[in-house]
Design a protein around this motif. Structure first.
Motif, PDB file in Angstrom:
ATOM      1  N   SER A   4      -1.449   6.800   4.107  1.00 31.83           N
ATOM      2  CA  SER A   4      -1.677   5.451   4.760  1.00 31.83           C
ATOM      3  C   SER A   4      -0.668   4.957   5.287  1.00 31.83           C
ATOM      4  N   PRO A   5      -0.492   4.176   6.581  1.00 32.64           N
ATOM      5  CA  PRO A   5       0.505   3.549   7.136  1.00 32.64           C
ATOM      6  C   PRO A   5       1.037   2.386   6.016  1.00 32.64           C
ATOM      7  N   LEU A   6       0.460   2.150   5.260  1.00 28.58           N
ATOM      8  CA  LEU A   6       0.941   1.198   4.405  1.00 28.58           C
ATOM      9  C   LEU A   6       1.656   1.684   3.084  1.00 28.58           C
ATOM     10  N   GLY A   7       1.775   3.040   3.072  1.00 29.62           N
ATOM     11  CA  GLY A   7       2.023   3.664   1.720  1.00 29.62           C
ATOM     12  C   GLY A   7       1.024   4.144   1.122  1.00 29.62           C
ATOM     13  N   GLY A   8       1.394   5.209   0.537  1.00 30.91           N
ATOM     14  CA  GLY A   8       0.259   5.986  -0.397  1.00 30.91           C
ATOM     15  C   GLY A   8      -0.693   6.991   0.269  1.00 30.91           C
ATOM     16  N   TYR A   9      -1.991   7.164  -0.341  1.00 32.25           N
ATOM     17  CA  TYR A   9      -2.412   8.421   0.286  1.00 32.25           C
ATOM     18  C   TYR A   9      -4.088   8.036   0.044  1.00 32.25           C
ATOM     19  N   PHE A  10      -4.860   8.403   1.052  1.00 30.30           N
ATOM     20  CA  PHE A  10      -6.031   8.267   1.113  1.00 30.30           C
ATOM     21  C   PHE A  10      -6.804   9.721   0.515  1.00 30.30           C
ATOM     22  N   THR A  35     -17.015   9.937  -1.689  1.00 31.61           N
ATOM     23  CA  THR A  35     -16.059   9.086  -2.422  1.00 31.61           C
ATOM     24  C   THR A  35     -14.779   9.140  -1.600  1.00 31.61           C
ATOM     25  N   VAL A  36     -14.079   7.766  -1.676  1.00 34.96           N
ATOM     26  CA  VAL A  36     -12.783   7.745  -1.139  1.00 34.96           C
ATOM     27  C   VAL A  36     -11.935   7.128  -2.100  1.00 34.96           C
ATOM     28  N   ILE A  37     -10.558   7.686  -2.596  1.00 35.59           N
ATOM     29  CA  ILE A  37      -9.739   7.275  -3.438  1.00 35.59           C
ATOM     30  C   ILE A  37      -8.337   6.763  -2.621  1.00 35.59           C
ATOM     31  N   LYS A  38      -7.901   5.693  -3.112  1.00 31.02           N
ATOM     32  CA  LYS A  38      -6.388   5.399  -2.461  1.00 31.02           C
ATOM     33  C   LYS A  38      -5.500   5.370  -3.731  1.00 31.02           C
ATOM     34  N   LEU A  39      -4.625   6.355  -3.470  1.00 30.40           N
ATOM     35  CA  LEU A  39      -3.448   6.579  -4.366  1.00 30.40           C
ATOM     36  C   LEU A  39      -2.159   5.824  -3.960  1.00 30.40           C
ATOM     37  N   ASN A  40      -1.139   5.394  -5.077  1.00 25.85           N
ATOM     38  CA  ASN A  40       0.004   5.058  -4.555  1.00 25.85           C
ATOM     39  C   ASN A  40       1.045   6.147  -3.942  1.00 25.85           C
ATOM     40  N   ALA A  41       2.043   5.747  -3.462  1.00 25.97           N
ATOM     41  CA  ALA A  41       3.055   6.612  -2.947  1.00 25.97           C
ATOM     42  C   ALA A  41       3.442   7.923  -3.880  1.00 25.97           C
ATOM     43  N   PRO A  67      -4.461   2.588  12.089  1.00 24.75           N
ATOM     44  CA  PRO A  67      -3.228   1.680  12.078  1.00 24.75           C
ATOM     45  C   PRO A  67      -3.420   0.295  11.222  1.00 24.75           C
ATOM     46  N   ASP A  68      -4.503  -0.322  11.026  1.00 24.38           N
ATOM     47  CA  ASP A  68      -4.618  -1.380  10.253  1.00 24.38           C
ATOM     48  C   ASP A  68      -4.477  -1.210   8.637  1.00 24.38           C
ATOM     49  N   GLY A  69      -4.111   0.035   8.514  1.00 20.76           N
ATOM     50  CA  GLY A  69      -3.881   0.239   6.755  1.00 20.76           C
ATOM     51  C   GLY A  69      -5.035   0.875   6.162  1.00 20.76           C
ATOM     52  N   GLY A  70      -6.264   0.825   6.834  1.00 23.82           N
ATOM     53  CA  GLY A  70      -7.624   1.346   6.362  1.00 23.82           C
ATOM     54  C   GLY A  70      -7.630   2.797   6.558  1.00 23.82           C
ATOM     55  N   CYS A  71      -8.878   3.482   6.762  1.00 20.17           N
ATOM     56  CA  CYS A  71      -9.296   4.624   7.086  1.00 20.17           C
ATOM     57  C   CYS A  71     -10.607   4.835   7.576  1.00 20.17           C
ATOM     58  N   ALA A  72     -10.956   5.801   8.283  1.00 22.92           N
ATOM     59  CA  ALA A  72     -12.155   6.278   8.699  1.00 22.92           C
ATOM     60  C   ALA A  72     -12.565   7.627   8.079  1.00 22.92           C
ATOM     61  N   VAL A  73     -13.661   7.846   7.551  1.00 22.44           N
ATOM     62  CA  VAL A  73     -14.145   8.756   6.838  1.00 22.44           C
ATOM     63  C   VAL A  73     -15.477   9.488   7.631  1.00 22.44           C
ATOM     64  N   LYS A  94     -15.996   3.226   8.467  1.00 26.53           N
ATOM     65  CA  LYS A  94     -14.625   2.799   8.671  1.00 26.53           C
ATOM     66  C   LYS A  94     -14.378   1.822   7.511  1.00 26.53           C
ATOM     67  N   LEU A  95     -13.263   1.813   6.765  1.00 26.96           N
ATOM     68  CA  LEU A  95     -12.953   1.067   5.475  1.00 26.96           C
ATOM     69  C   LEU A  95     -11.532   0.316   5.825  1.00 26.96           C
ATOM     70  N   THR A  96     -11.403  -0.831   5.123  1.00 23.59           N
ATOM     71  CA  THR A  96     -10.280  -1.628   5.233  1.00 23.59           C
ATOM     72  C   THR A  96      -9.104  -1.187   4.392  1.00 23.59           C
ATOM     73  N   SER A  97      -8.067  -1.574   4.196  1.00 25.55           N
ATOM     74  CA  SER A  97      -6.945  -1.134   3.421  1.00 25.55           C
ATOM     75  C   SER A  97      -7.277  -1.287   2.005  1.00 25.55           C
ATOM     76  N   THR A  98      -8.211  -2.117   1.702  1.00 28.08           N
ATOM     77  CA  THR A  98      -8.841  -2.257   0.238  1.00 28.08           C
ATOM     78  C   THR A  98     -10.062  -1.937  -0.084  1.00 28.08           C
TER      79      THR A  98
END
Length: 169
Positions: A4-10, A35-41, A67-73, A94-98
């Motif tokens: 993620s550009p905001l840190g962590g991993y999708f 399923t999408v999981i967001k992990l910390n750094a 670039p907005d901190g989200g992801c597209a799957v 398309k998902l937001t950073s949250t």
């Protein structure tokens, strides 16, 4: 997995889990959800996890950080509430950073279609690669039983064009 550009991993995957970190299956067991999981750094904490899909099996196979901190799957859906044309269609979310869904696009033809990979384009859109067995609707020039496709979406998920590549077999 992408950073993620905001840190962590999708992480993009599919699961029929309905408890623990992966909760809230949308289908009827044993169907799968994307399923999408967001992990910390450090990869030690799950910041969020969401399942997407309908009543049948739905799969994610590719992911791109935005670039907005989200992801597209991308992946494929078999769910009747999502499928437009055939037994499965290509599926993009398309998902937001949250992890909130911003938009969803489904496209395909009368055959089996699946999106496999996604990348950002310089104009803020997306290029998608997948496979198609269709010769109707969004894929009108299938050259054989199973062709490769390339599709272009704009930044809001609207399908701009598709192109198929393959031989007669």
């Amino acid at each position: 997995v992408v950073e993620s550009p905001l840190g962590g991993y999708f992480i993009a995957m599919y699961s029929n889990g309905n408890n623990g970190v992966i909760a809230g299956n949308n289908g009827v067991f044993p169907s799968y959800d994307g399923t999408v999981i967001k992990l910390n750094a450090t990869g030690t904490v799950v910041e969020w996890s969401f399942n997407f899909g309908g009543t049948q099996s739905d799969f994610f196979s590719g992911i791109e950080a935005t670039p907005d901190g989200g992801c597209a799957v991308v992946g494929r859906t078999f769910s009747p509430s999502l499928v437009l044309h055939g037994n499965s269609d290509a599926w993009v979310i398309k998902l937001t950073s949250t992890g909130v869904q911003q938009w969803q696009t489904v496209f395909g033809g009368a055959g089996a279609d699946a999106a496999e990979r996604i990348r950002l384009t310089p104009d803020g859109g997306y290029i998608i690669v997948g496979q198609t067995e269709s010769n109707t609707n969004d894929f009108s020039l299938n050259r054989g039983a199973n062709d490769v496709f390339v599709a272009k979406l704009n930044g809001t998920g609207a399908l701009q064009w598709t192109q198929t590549y393959g031989g007669s077999q």
